[in-house]
Motif scaffolding. Structure first.
Motif, PDB file in Angstrom:
ATOM      1  N   VAL A  47      20.863 -71.231  15.480  1.00 19.64           N
ATOM      2  CA  VAL A  47      22.048 -70.851  16.252  1.00 19.64           C
ATOM      3  C   VAL A  47      22.952 -69.979  15.388  1.00 19.64           C
ATOM      4  CG1 VAL A  47      24.162 -71.729  17.332  1.00 19.64           C
ATOM      5  CG2 VAL A  47      21.979 -72.838  17.808  1.00 19.64           C
ATOM      6  N   LYS A  48      23.110 -70.368  14.134  1.00 19.41           N
ATOM      7  CA  LYS A  48      23.938 -69.584  13.221  1.00 19.41           C
ATOM      8  C   LYS A  48      23.355 -68.183  13.038  1.00 19.41           C
ATOM      9  CE  LYS A  48      27.175 -70.754  11.660  1.00 19.41           C
ATOM     10  NZ  LYS A  48      28.536 -70.531  12.179  1.00 19.41           N
ATOM     11  N   PHE A  49      22.038 -68.077  12.931  1.00 23.02           N
ATOM     12  CA  PHE A  49      21.401 -66.765  12.851  1.00 23.02           C
ATOM     13  C   PHE A  49      21.705 -65.946  14.108  1.00 23.02           C
ATOM     14  CE2 PHE A  49      17.838 -64.113  14.210  1.00 23.02           C
ATOM     15  CZ  PHE A  49      17.876 -63.148  13.215  1.00 23.02           C
ATOM     16  N   GLY A  50      21.619 -66.591  15.276  1.00 23.76           N
ATOM     17  CA  GLY A  50      21.914 -65.900  16.533  1.00 23.76           C
ATOM     18  C   GLY A  50      23.357 -65.434  16.602  1.00 23.76           C
ATOM     19  N   GLN A  51      24.288 -66.253  16.087  1.00 18.50           N
ATOM     20  CA  GLN A  51      25.692 -65.857  16.061  1.00 18.50           C
ATOM     21  C   GLN A  51      25.888 -64.645  15.145  1.00 18.50           C
ATOM     22  OE1 GLN A  51      27.411 -69.562  14.819  1.00 18.50           O
ATOM     23  NE2 GLN A  51      27.696 -70.296  16.924  1.00 18.50           N
ATOM     24  N   TRP A  52      25.214 -64.667  14.021  1.00 20.70           N
ATOM     25  CA  TRP A  52      25.288 -63.528  13.101  1.00 20.70           C
ATOM     26  C   TRP A  52      24.703 -62.281  13.763  1.00 20.70           C
ATOM     27  CZ3 TRP A  52      21.074 -60.814  11.159  1.00 20.70           C
ATOM     28  CH2 TRP A  52      21.387 -59.823  10.214  1.00 20.70           C
ATOM     29  N   ALA A  53      23.537 -62.421  14.392  1.00 17.16           N
ATOM     30  CA  ALA A  53      22.873 -61.286  15.026  1.00 17.16           C
ATOM     31  C   ALA A  53      23.720 -60.723  16.164  1.00 17.16           C
ATOM     32  CB  ALA A  53      21.497 -61.700  15.549  1.00 17.16           C
ATOM     33  N   ALA A  54      24.469 -61.581  16.854  1.00 20.27           N
ATOM     34  CA  ALA A  54      25.313 -61.121  17.957  1.00 20.27           C
ATOM     35  C   ALA A  54      26.410 -60.181  17.469  1.00 20.27           C
ATOM     36  CB  ALA A  54      25.926 -62.315  18.675  1.00 20.27           C
ATOM     37  N   MET A  55      26.824 -60.330  16.249  1.00 20.46           N
ATOM     38  CA  MET A  55      27.878 -59.476  15.699  1.00 20.46           C
ATOM     39  C   MET A  55      27.333 -58.187  15.082  1.00 20.46           C
ATOM     40  SD  MET A  55      30.468 -62.232  13.973  1.00 20.46           S
ATOM     41  CE  MET A  55      29.326 -62.680  12.696  1.00 20.46           C
ATOM     42  N   ARG A  56      26.022 -58.048  14.989  1.00 16.50           N
ATOM     43  CA  ARG A  56      25.425 -56.903  14.299  1.00 16.50           C
ATOM     44  C   ARG A  56      24.828 -55.895  15.272  1.00 16.50           C
ATOM     45  NH1 ARG A  56      25.222 -57.070   8.784  1.00 16.50           N
ATOM     46  NH2 ARG A  56      25.092 -54.858   9.286  1.00 16.50           N
ATOM     47  N   SER A  57      25.697 -55.286  16.069  1.00 12.27           N
ATOM     48  CA  SER A  57      25.220 -54.275  17.015  1.00 12.27           C
ATOM     49  C   SER A  57      24.785 -52.998  16.296  1.00 12.27           C
ATOM     50  CB  SER A  57      26.288 -53.974  18.060  1.00 12.27           C
ATOM     51  OG  SER A  57      27.467 -53.502  17.429  1.00 12.27           O
ATOM     52  N   ASP A  58      25.068 -52.913  14.991  1.00 13.24           N
ATOM     53  CA  ASP A  58      24.575 -51.778  14.224  1.00 13.24           C
ATOM     54  C   ASP A  58      23.093 -51.936  13.872  1.00 13.24           C
ATOM     55  OD1 ASP A  58      25.316 -53.937  12.580  1.00 13.24           O
ATOM     56  OD2 ASP A  58      25.455 -52.637  10.821  1.00 13.24           O
ATOM     57  N   ILE A  59      22.583 -53.174  13.961  1.00  7.88           N
ATOM     58  CA  ILE A  59      21.177 -53.445  13.644  1.00  7.88           C
ATOM     59  C   ILE A  59      20.367 -53.692  14.919  1.00  7.88           C
ATOM     60  CG2 ILE A  59      19.593 -55.017  12.462  1.00  7.88           C
ATOM     61  CD1 ILE A  59      21.854 -55.645  10.498  1.00  7.88           C
ATOM     62  N   PHE A  60      20.931 -54.482  15.832  1.00  6.95           N
ATOM     63  CA  PHE A  60      20.229 -54.889  17.048  1.00  6.95           C
ATOM     64  C   PHE A  60      20.787 -54.137  18.251  1.00  6.95           C
ATOM     65  CE2 PHE A  60      20.248 -58.608  14.185  1.00  6.95           C
ATOM     66  CZ  PHE A  60      18.879 -58.715  13.995  1.00  6.95           C
ATOM     67  N   PRO A  61      20.000 -54.025  19.330  1.00  4.61           N
ATOM     68  CA  PRO A  61      20.493 -53.358  20.547  1.00  4.61           C
ATOM     69  C   PRO A  61      21.715 -54.070  21.121  1.00  4.61           C
ATOM     70  CG  PRO A  61      18.113 -53.676  20.662  1.00  4.61           C
ATOM     71  CD  PRO A  61      18.591 -54.409  19.455  1.00  4.61           C
TER      72      PRO A  61
END
Length: 144
Positions: free
Chosen positions: A93-107
């Protein structure tokens, strides 16, 4: 006859050597105890956890290749990925929260779907938390 005495003495020394080592091996051998069996429990737990995570991640990872071609399937895949992160535990879940903030990396759409993990994660009960603390730390929450 003198040569046979030397051979006999050598044979006796060899027999004594073998008896001594057999006795040492007998004394140093110990039956596996419960402590030895308990020491392997973390390895078994890790193996079970690995199988559990593979059960969730592998099908979803293979489906990404198919779902990435169609927008509707891609949205479905992103939602399934978010649910899988919730199911597999707090570190994911913590990884998902981090990924949600990284629109520079993920779509952006992927980040928007994962942003639900910031405020809308399915909680578990306090009873479950206390049970986990007791199992892992060996005492009640109030005692610790």
């Amino acid at each position: 006859a003198l040569g046979s005495v030397g051979v006999t003495a050598s044979a006796m020394a060899f027999v004594n050597y073998e008896r001594t080592h057999a006795l040492i091996e007998y004394k140093t051998y110990k039956e596996p105890s419960n402590d030895d069996l308990v020491a392997n429990v973390p390895k078994v737990k890790v193996a079970i956890r690995l199988c559990y995570l593979t059960f969730w991640f592998l099908p979803l990872a293979t489906m990404w290749f198919v779902c990435s071609w169609d927008h509707t399937l891609y949205v479905w895949w992103c939602k399934a990925f978010k649910k899988m992160l919730e199911i597999t535990g707090p570190a994911f879940v913590k990884f998902g929260q981090w990924a949600a903030m990284r629109s520079d990396i993920f779509p952006k759409e992927f980040c928007d779907i994962l942003s639900d993990l910031h405020a809308h994660v399915t909680p578990h009960s306090l009873r479950h938390t206390k049970k986990l603390i007791k199992e892992n730390l060996g005492g009640d929450v109030d005692e610790l």
